[in-house]
Scaffold this motif. Structure first.
Motif, short mmCIF file in Angstrom:
data_model
loop_
_atom_site.label_atom_id
_atom_site.label_comp_id
_atom_site.label_asym_id
_atom_site.label_seq_id
_atom_site.Cartn_x
_atom_site.Cartn_y
_atom_site.Cartn_z
N ASN A 1 -3.31 -35.29 36.26
CA ASN A 1 -3.21 -36.80 36.26
C ASN A 1 -3.57 -37.27 37.21
O ASN A 1 -2.91 -37.14 38.30
N ARG B 1 -2.98 -40.35 38.71
CA ARG B 1 -2.42 -41.82 38.74
C ARG B 1 -1.30 -40.12 40.15
O ARG B 1 -0.64 -40.77 41.33
N LYS C 1 -6.39 -42.56 29.94
CA LYS C 1 -5.40 -42.36 28.54
C LYS C 1 -5.38 -40.94 28.34
O LYS C 1 -6.45 -40.56 28.15
N SER D 1 2.28 -41.37 27.20
CA SER D 1 2.26 -42.55 28.11
C SER D 1 1.32 -42.33 30.02
O SER D 1 0.66 -41.04 30.10
N ASP D 2 1.94 -43.09 30.65
CA ASP D 2 0.67 -43.47 31.56
C ASP D 2 0.55 -42.12 32.75
O ASP D 2 -0.25 -41.12 33.00
#
Ligand code: DGJ
Length: 374
Positions: free
Chosen positions: A123, A125, A220, A239-240
């Motif tokens: 991920n 982020r 995503k 989810s993010d």
């Protein structure tokens, strides 16, 4: 003094030179893929990463898969998820067990549970590595049908188990196109067996067995899994942070029993390869194509061609990923299961071809990444 130095140097040569040479050569043993053959890691052991997937991080490839042990007990998780790393995809370094099963019998991932088809995504982020897998609770056969998730700061782990559950309780699928709308589920009068299982499972969440995770270009992530007693695939948005389901999902190829999903995107189209549902025994592969991740996913038949194609060359899909050094070419990864002695399972890696828009996978005894340059 000089004599002593000479002696020390000679001792050094005798002791360490063979080690240095061994190390250098052990790193570079393979320069091609030999599907179905023993594939040794840097320690000379057959790679132990079944039902796995490959994740690329800054030019390093990580192969995660089920660590199997010998005998029937090897069909349960006695160790955990094994991780290997490679820069060339031929030679793999043992990175150890990335996610360990627990000695605590009350843990969801207690030793002896069934933990299958782990897939890891990064991920961007949160900067975390997220591993999803199919989890069956200890001593309950295949009835739990849960998705499990674990998190790590480094690609090779250690991954920390977070939780397991059945996704999307009390949620209905979305129907983003006219075709899916036609198959809308009606729980007051289920139209078929699969709809019946779907409705039955709404309160507790949908069954989640064979699975993969796919991250799209926009970051995503989606969890694709065999649900409804393996009758129907679900493609569900994560989810993010990739750690939970958002509740948005579609159903794919309703009632047709697809397992072993593997997804990729090429030239703006989404492709999926899966298998039928015959336990550990091989069956014909199947492929699908879609213009949007939300479908409609069109069934396209068997992508395998030539001798052995009717049984996926003895294998079952597990993952598909982009070949390094190519713009848009993909490698098909499959398992040749050996359930009587699971540790003996072999790997089939084959190049994916496209012929006038049709996906083709053919057998190749020995190949390397230059196939796409010819
Ligand atoms: C087929 C699945 O693809 C495998 O991951 C495993 O769950 C076996 N069935 C168990 O029979």
């Amino acid at each position: 003094m000089l004599l002593n130095l000479k002696k020390v140097f000679t001792i050094f040569l005798v002791l360490f030179l063979p080690l240095i040479f061994h190390h250098a050569f052990a790193q570079q043993r393979y320069n091609n893929f030999k599907p179905g053959k023993i594939w040794e890691d840097n320690k000379g052991k057959h790679i132990n990463a079944h039902g796995g997937g490959v994740t690329e991080i800054d030019g390093v490839y990580y192969w995660y898969g089920e660590h199997k042990v010998a005998g029937n007990i090897g069909n349960t998780a006695q160790v955990g998820v094994h991780c290997y790393s490679s820069k060339d995809l031929y030679n793999w370094k043992d990175e150890g067990i990335a996610l360990k099963v627990s000695d605590d019998l009350s843990s969801d991932i207690a030793k002896g549970c069934i933990l299958e088809r782990p897939k890891v995504v990064f991920n961007k982020r949160t900067k975390k590595f997220v591993m999803w897998f199919h989890l069956e609770l200890l001593g309950k056969g295949y009835e739990a049908a849960r998705a499990g998730v674990a998190i790590a700061d480094r690609a090779s782990g250690p991954f920390l188990f977070a939780r397991s559950y059945r996704p999307n309780p009390n949620k209905l699928p979305v129907y983003p196109n006219a075709e899916s709308q036609k198959q809308a589920v009606n729980c007051s009068s289920p139209a078929n067996k699969s709809d019946g299982f779907f409705c039955r499972d709404m309160p507790g969440g949908q069954m989640a067995r064979d699975m993969t995770v796919y991250v799209d270009d926009d970051g995503k992530a989606y969890h694709i899994f065999s649900s409804e007693e393996n009758f129907t695939l679900h493609l569900a948005e994560l989810s993010d942070d990739y750690l939970s389901h958002t509740g948005k999902f579609i159903r794919i190829y309703i009632g047709q029993q697809t397992e072993a999903p593997a997804l990729f995107k090429k030239d703006g189209k989404y492709y999926m390869v899966g298998s039928g549902c015959t336990g550990w025994a091989p069956n014909p592969a199947r492929w699908f194509v879609a213009d949007s991740i939300w479908g409609p996913w069109k069934y396209m038949g068997n992508p395998c061609i030539g001798e052995g194609s009717a049984l996926t060359f003895g294998g079952q899909s597990t993952h598909i990923f982009k070949a390094p050094g190519t713009k848009n070419q993909f490698i098909f990864m499959a398992d040749q299961w050996t359930p009587k002695n699971p540790i003996d399972g072999k790997y089939l890696w084959l190049p994916i071809d496209f012929n006038e828009g049709k996906m083709e996978i053919s057998w190749n005894d020995r190949w390397d990444l230059s196939v796409w340059k010819k």
